[in-house]
Design a protein around this motif. Structure first.
Motif, PDB file in Angstrom:
ATOM      1  N   LEU A  25     -73.392  18.681 -52.079  1.00  0.00           N
ATOM      2  CA  LEU A  25     -73.389  17.735 -52.012  1.00  0.00           C
ATOM      3  C   LEU A  25     -73.367  16.695 -51.287  1.00  0.00           C
ATOM      4  O   LEU A  25     -73.932  15.731 -50.078  1.00  0.00           O
ATOM      5  CB  LEU A  25     -73.357  17.327 -53.627  1.00  0.00           C
ATOM      6  CG  LEU A  25     -74.150  17.150 -54.871  1.00  0.00           C
ATOM      7  CD1 LEU A  25     -73.048  16.894 -55.626  1.00  0.00           C
ATOM      8  CD2 LEU A  25     -75.985  17.504 -54.840  1.00  0.00           C
ATOM      9  N   GLY A  26     -71.777  17.219 -50.607  1.00  0.00           N
ATOM     10  CA  GLY A  26     -71.620  16.716 -49.709  1.00  0.00           C
ATOM     11  C   GLY A  26     -71.794  16.669 -47.603  1.00  0.00           C
ATOM     12  O   GLY A  26     -72.487  15.875 -47.118  1.00  0.00           O
ATOM     13  N   LEU A  27     -72.095  17.529 -47.819  1.00  0.00           N
ATOM     14  CA  LEU A  27     -73.161  18.423 -46.336  1.00  0.00           C
ATOM     15  C   LEU A  27     -74.727  17.928 -46.415  1.00  0.00           C
ATOM     16  O   LEU A  27     -75.217  17.118 -45.106  1.00  0.00           O
ATOM     17  CB  LEU A  27     -73.410  20.266 -46.540  1.00  0.00           C
ATOM     18  CG  LEU A  27     -72.388  20.774 -46.490  1.00  0.00           C
ATOM     19  CD1 LEU A  27     -73.017  21.911 -46.975  1.00  0.00           C
ATOM     20  CD2 LEU A  27     -71.658  20.797 -44.807  1.00  0.00           C
ATOM     21  N   ILE A  28     -75.604  17.500 -47.753  1.00  0.00           N
ATOM     22  CA  ILE A  28     -76.634  16.707 -48.072  1.00  0.00           C
ATOM     23  C   ILE A  28     -76.796  15.278 -47.711  1.00  0.00           C
ATOM     24  O   ILE A  28     -77.178  14.666 -46.680  1.00  0.00           O
ATOM     25  CB  ILE A  28     -76.825  16.741 -49.685  1.00  0.00           C
ATOM     26  CG1 ILE A  28     -77.374  18.397 -49.496  1.00  0.00           C
ATOM     27  CG2 ILE A  28     -78.585  16.505 -49.504  1.00  0.00           C
ATOM     28  CD1 ILE A  28     -77.873  18.269 -50.634  1.00  0.00           C
ATOM     29  N   LEU A  29     -75.768  14.945 -48.500  1.00  0.00           N
ATOM     30  CA  LEU A  29     -74.873  12.872 -47.489  1.00  0.00           C
ATOM     31  C   LEU A  29     -74.438  12.895 -46.358  1.00  0.00           C
ATOM     32  O   LEU A  29     -75.184  12.730 -45.524  1.00  0.00           O
ATOM     33  CB  LEU A  29     -73.441  12.694 -48.101  1.00  0.00           C
ATOM     34  CG  LEU A  29     -73.447  11.188 -47.973  1.00  0.00           C
ATOM     35  CD1 LEU A  29     -74.547  10.261 -48.425  1.00  0.00           C
ATOM     36  CD2 LEU A  29     -72.196  11.099 -48.708  1.00  0.00           C
TER      37      LEU A  29
END
Length: 234
Positions: free
Chosen positions: A135-139
């Motif tokens: 989810l951090g990569l997407i953000l």
């Protein structure tokens, strides 16, 4: 939750991190858009430190307190690899890295969010590592687009595709030497995934290769249709 039970598709353990990330990401992006460029860069850097930092801590923990297995535990799955080095992108603001990572994250990481492959569920370190990284990569990539105004060009599609081929070839060599299955190049994951619809090995590899470039072009299409492309370098 028993440590042998996987995180199931559609379960609370699957959906709750996604819901929380959507809310957190929305607030971060809205807040950052109102800040100075210096503050925007600082927040971007901190997001990269968070994701890469959790990857480093997780692997140090694995090495120190578990039986670290070179066949399964190296950060060579695409999302783990990106998570380990995403801080290089957030600190450097490299447009070339953006060109490469945009398509990998949108197509690869989002698939991992929809069909998670987590062997040990909540509240394990692996569970938190998985969701923070994915989810951090997407953000981070959404932040780069919406706050820092990075935009791909058509050449970005080609660059990202070609670099991915090089990465896959390197992984094939590593898998051969270690008898491993990084990025599922030798067999499909145990958990449900889109690969289940693409046949057995090696047919699913061939089908993925055929679909990759059109998929990259689909990701690029909204940028082409809704606004001028700009090369953001800093």
């Amino acid at each position: 939750m028993p440590l042998t039970q996987r995180v199931l598709f559609g379960s609370l353990e699957h959906l709750l991190p996604i819901i929380l990330a959507i809310g957190f990401g929305f607030l971060i992006i809205v807040y950052s858009k109102k800040q100075t460029l210096k503050t925007q860069h600082l927040i971007f850097n901190l997001l990269g430190v968070l994701v890469s930092g959790i990857m480093v801590l997780f692997h140090l923990y694995q090495i120190g307190f578990t039986t670290y297995n070179l066949q399964t535990d190296l950060p060579l799955f695409l999302c783990s690899f990106m998570g380990l080095f995403i801080v290089v992108f957030t600190v450097s603001k490299s447009y070339l890295l953006f060109e490469i990572l945009l398509f990998w994250i949108i197509l690869g990481t989002i698939q991992g969010v929809i069909t998670p492959d987590i062997a040990i569920g909540f509240p394990s370190f692996d569970y938190f590592r998985y969701w923070i990284v994915h989810l951090g990569l997407i953000l981070i990539i959404l932040y780069a687009i919406s706050v820092l105004k990075f935009k791909p060009t058509l050449k970005s599609v080609v660059k990202s595709f070609l670099v991915l081929q090089v990465y896959a070839l390197i992984l094939m060599a590593i898998n051969y030497l270690l008898n491993s299955n990084y990025s599922y190049l030798n067999k499909k994951p145990i958990s449900a995934s889109v690969l289940d619809y693409l046949g057995d090995w090696p047919y699913y590899i061939i089908k993925v290769e055929v679909m990759l470039l059109p998929a990259f072009l689909i990701v690029y299409l909204p940028f082409h249709l809704f606004g001028k492309q700009s090369v953001k370098t800093q």
